[in-house]
Design a protein around this motif. Structure first.
Motif, mmCIF file in Angstrom:
data_model
loop_
_atom_site.group_PDB
_atom_site.id
_atom_site.type_symbol
_atom_site.label_atom_id
_atom_site.label_comp_id
_atom_site.label_asym_id
_atom_site.label_seq_id
_atom_site.Cartn_x
_atom_site.Cartn_y
_atom_site.Cartn_z
ATOM 1 N N THR A 41 7.027 -2.554 0.454
ATOM 2 C CA THR A 41 6.972 -3.709 1.360
ATOM 3 C C THR A 41 7.706 -4.914 0.788
ATOM 4 O OG1 THR A 41 4.840 -4.385 0.469
ATOM 5 C CG2 THR A 41 4.807 -2.988 2.436
ATOM 6 N N ASP A 42 8.447 -4.728 -0.288
ATOM 7 C CA ASP A 42 9.211 -5.834 -0.867
ATOM 8 C C ASP A 42 10.239 -6.387 0.113
ATOM 9 O OD1 ASP A 42 7.810 -5.761 -3.217
ATOM 10 O OD2 ASP A 42 9.338 -4.668 -4.332
ATOM 11 N N PHE A 43 10.649 -5.575 1.084
ATOM 12 C CA PHE A 43 11.613 -6.050 2.070
ATOM 13 C C PHE A 43 11.042 -7.186 2.914
ATOM 14 C CE2 PHE A 43 9.231 -2.965 4.498
ATOM 15 C CZ PHE A 43 9.193 -3.481 5.787
ATOM 16 N N LEU A 44 9.729 -7.374 2.876
ATOM 17 C CA LEU A 44 9.096 -8.445 3.651
ATOM 18 C C LEU A 44 9.057 -9.776 2.907
ATOM 19 C CD1 LEU A 44 6.119 -6.458 5.207
ATOM 20 C CD2 LEU A 44 8.148 -7.314 6.382
ATOM 21 N N THR A 45 9.461 -9.775 1.658
ATOM 22 C CA THR A 45 9.453 -11.010 0.879
ATOM 23 C C THR A 45 10.330 -12.046 1.568
ATOM 24 O OG1 THR A 45 9.132 -9.767 -1.163
ATOM 25 C CG2 THR A 45 9.927 -12.022 -1.381
ATOM 26 N N GLY A 46 9.745 -13.168 1.887
ATOM 27 C CA GLY A 46 10.478 -14.251 2.534
ATOM 28 C C GLY A 46 10.633 -14.090 4.039
ATOM 29 N N ALA A 47 10.054 -13.018 4.599
ATOM 30 C CA ALA A 47 10.162 -12.802 6.047
ATOM 31 C C ALA A 47 9.280 -13.809 6.786
ATOM 32 C CB ALA A 47 9.733 -11.380 6.400
ATOM 33 N N PRO A 48 9.646 -14.138 8.004
ATOM 34 C CA PRO A 48 8.814 -15.047 8.798
ATOM 35 C C PRO A 48 7.405 -14.470 8.998
ATOM 36 C CG PRO A 48 10.929 -14.656 9.874
ATOM 37 C CD PRO A 48 10.847 -13.716 8.722
ATOM 38 N N PHE A 65 5.539 -14.141 11.581
ATOM 39 C CA PHE A 65 5.315 -13.221 12.700
ATOM 40 C C PHE A 65 5.770 -11.799 12.362
ATOM 41 C CE2 PHE A 65 9.653 -14.559 13.617
ATOM 42 C CZ PHE A 65 10.258 -13.440 14.150
ATOM 43 N N ILE A 66 6.747 -11.668 11.484
ATOM 44 C CA ILE A 66 7.200 -10.333 11.061
ATOM 45 C C ILE A 66 6.152 -9.695 10.142
ATOM 46 C CG2 ILE A 66 8.954 -9.058 9.741
ATOM 47 C CD1 ILE A 66 10.211 -9.964 12.242
ATOM 48 N N THR A 67 5.684 -10.463 9.170
ATOM 49 C CA THR A 67 4.679 -9.907 8.254
ATOM 50 C C THR A 67 3.378 -9.599 8.992
ATOM 51 O OG1 THR A 67 4.008 -12.124 7.528
ATOM 52 C CG2 THR A 67 5.642 -10.985 6.183
ATOM 53 N N THR A 68 3.039 -10.422 9.969
ATOM 54 C CA THR A 68 1.842 -10.161 10.771
ATOM 55 C C THR A 68 1.999 -8.857 11.538
ATOM 56 O OG1 THR A 68 1.369 -12.525 10.983
ATOM 57 C CG2 THR A 68 0.360 -11.069 12.614
ATOM 58 N N ARG A 69 3.177 -8.649 12.119
ATOM 59 C CA ARG A 69 3.451 -7.405 12.864
ATOM 60 C C ARG A 69 3.376 -6.210 11.922
ATOM 61 N NH1 ARG A 69 3.815 -6.775 18.292
ATOM 62 N NH2 ARG A 69 4.495 -8.900 18.124
ATOM 63 N N PHE A 70 3.980 -6.344 10.726
ATOM 64 C CA PHE A 70 3.918 -5.236 9.776
ATOM 65 C C PHE A 70 2.477 -4.936 9.394
ATOM 66 C CE2 PHE A 70 3.558 -3.436 5.567
ATOM 67 C CZ PHE A 70 4.327 -2.287 5.713
ATOM 68 N N ASN A 71 1.690 -5.980 9.147
ATOM 69 C CA ASN A 71 0.291 -5.763 8.765
ATOM 70 C C ASN A 71 -0.481 -5.044 9.864
ATOM 71 O OD1 ASN A 71 0.636 -6.888 6.228
ATOM 72 N ND2 ASN A 71 0.114 -8.936 6.927
ATOM 73 N N SER A 72 -0.166 -5.330 11.115
ATOM 74 C CA SER A 72 -0.799 -4.622 12.234
ATOM 75 C C SER A 72 -0.399 -3.151 12.228
ATOM 76 C CB SER A 72 -0.403 -5.260 13.565
ATOM 77 O OG SER A 72 -0.873 -6.572 13.642
ATOM 78 N N VAL A 73 0.879 -2.900 11.997
ATOM 79 C CA VAL A 73 1.367 -1.516 11.915
ATOM 80 C C VAL A 73 0.689 -0.800 10.758
ATOM 81 C CG1 VAL A 73 3.402 -0.081 11.377
ATOM 82 C CG2 VAL A 73 3.575 -1.952 13.046
ATOM 83 N N HIS A 74 0.598 -1.484 9.618
ATOM 84 C CA HIS A 74 -0.012 -0.878 8.431
ATOM 85 C C HIS A 74 -1.482 -0.522 8.685
ATOM 86 C CE1 HIS A 74 -0.506 0.153 4.264
ATOM 87 N NE2 HIS A 74 -1.451 -0.751 4.112
ATOM 88 N N LYS A 75 -2.191 -1.415 9.330
ATOM 89 C CA LYS A 75 -3.604 -1.150 9.650
ATOM 90 C C LYS A 75 -3.714 0.068 10.567
ATOM 91 C CE LYS A 75 -7.742 -3.277 11.565
ATOM 92 N NZ LYS A 75 -8.336 -4.451 12.202
ATOM 93 N N TYR A 76 -2.863 0.129 11.576
ATOM 94 C CA TYR A 76 -2.864 1.275 12.498
ATOM 95 C C TYR A 76 -2.567 2.581 11.748
ATOM 96 C CZ TYR A 76 -1.151 4.612 15.921
ATOM 97 O OH TYR A 76 -0.938 5.756 16.642
ATOM 98 N N VAL A 77 -1.560 2.561 10.896
ATOM 99 C CA VAL A 77 -1.184 3.759 10.137
ATOM 100 C C VAL A 77 -2.331 4.205 9.241
ATOM 101 C CG1 VAL A 77 0.352 4.644 8.321
ATOM 102 C CG2 VAL A 77 1.297 3.367 10.262
ATOM 103 N N TRP A 78 -2.943 3.261 8.526
ATOM 104 C CA TRP A 78 -4.058 3.600 7.635
ATOM 105 C C TRP A 78 -5.187 4.260 8.427
ATOM 106 C CZ3 TRP A 78 -5.099 4.111 2.612
ATOM 107 C CH2 TRP A 78 -6.445 4.240 2.233
ATOM 108 N N GLN A 79 -5.557 3.650 9.547
ATOM 109 C CA GLN A 79 -6.664 4.180 10.347
ATOM 110 C C GLN A 79 -6.327 5.530 10.967
ATOM 111 O OE1 GLN A 79 -7.402 0.879 12.982
ATOM 112 N NE2 GLN A 79 -8.805 -0.102 11.542
ATOM 113 N N THR A 80 -5.063 5.739 11.277
ATOM 114 C CA THR A 80 -4.648 7.017 11.867
ATOM 115 C C THR A 80 -4.622 8.119 10.812
ATOM 116 O OG1 THR A 80 -3.332 5.865 13.523
ATOM 117 C CG2 THR A 80 -2.816 8.183 13.148
ATOM 118 N N LEU A 81 -4.126 7.806 9.637
ATOM 119 C CA LEU A 81 -4.013 8.818 8.582
ATOM 120 C C LEU A 81 -5.339 9.098 7.886
ATOM 121 C CD1 LEU A 81 -0.645 7.888 6.823
ATOM 122 C CD2 LEU A 81 -1.064 9.746 8.445
ATOM 123 N N PHE A 82 -6.133 8.057 7.687
ATOM 124 C CA PHE A 82 -7.318 8.197 6.828
ATOM 125 C C PHE A 82 -8.583 7.721 7.531
ATOM 126 C CE2 PHE A 82 -3.674 7.127 4.041
ATOM 127 C CZ PHE A 82 -3.517 8.368 3.466
#
Length: 151
Positions: A4-11, A13-30
């Motif tokens: 997730t280093d590519f998010l360093t310095g990102a706005p 709203f982008i990091t918030t969107r990624f965090n939502s995706v990450h939460k969804y992925v975690w809940q789907t996989l595990f």
């Protein structure tokens, strides 16, 4: 180095969107049950910590690819919509149109901008298997199914 280093310095709203995706992925996989099953097999606290780190790593990588897949799809669909719009207007004998200060006509830079950004995004993905998942998947679940194999 975190994927997730590519998010360093990102706005935000982008990091918030990624965090939502990450939460969804975690809940789907595990599911909670899967985590319990994985951890109960580990005898020591150190082994459980190592297993949790492994699961987090899988989730982080899968989340990154899902995020890149969604971004890529967004850019490609935007370019497709722009092309369809200029083609429709051309059929009506209108050579182009403005959206804000941007002029859309034929296949000018604004019309194909999404395709170009998509290609630039894909050029940053060095791992060919990851790039293949981003470009050849049609749905998020296809990417997640690949990662379920590592659980």
């Amino acid at each position: 180095m975190s994927s997730t280093d590519f998010l360093t310095g990102a706005p935000k709203f982008i990091t918030t969107r990624f965090n939502s995706v990450h939460k969804y992925v975690w809940q789907t996989l595990f599911s909670e049950q899967i985590i319990k099953e994985k951890l109960i097999k580990k005898k020591t606290k150190a082994e459980r910590r190592k297993e949790i780190a492994r699961l987090k790593s899988i989730s982080e990588e899968a989340s990154t690819l899902v995020f890149l897949f969604l971004l890529n799809k967004f850019f490609l669909e935007g370019a497709k919509a722009a092309k369809q719009a200029v083609d429709t207007f051309k059929d009506l004998n209108v050579e182009g149109f403005y959206i804000g200060g941007n002029y859309f006509s034929e296949r000018n830079d604004k019309v194909i901008q999404g395709d170009e950004i998509s290609q630039q995004l894909l050029d940053t993905i060095q791992d060919e298997k990851a790039k293949n998942l981003v470009t050849h998947s049609n749905y998020v679940y296809e990417i997640l199914n690949e990662y379920k194999k590592f659980i």
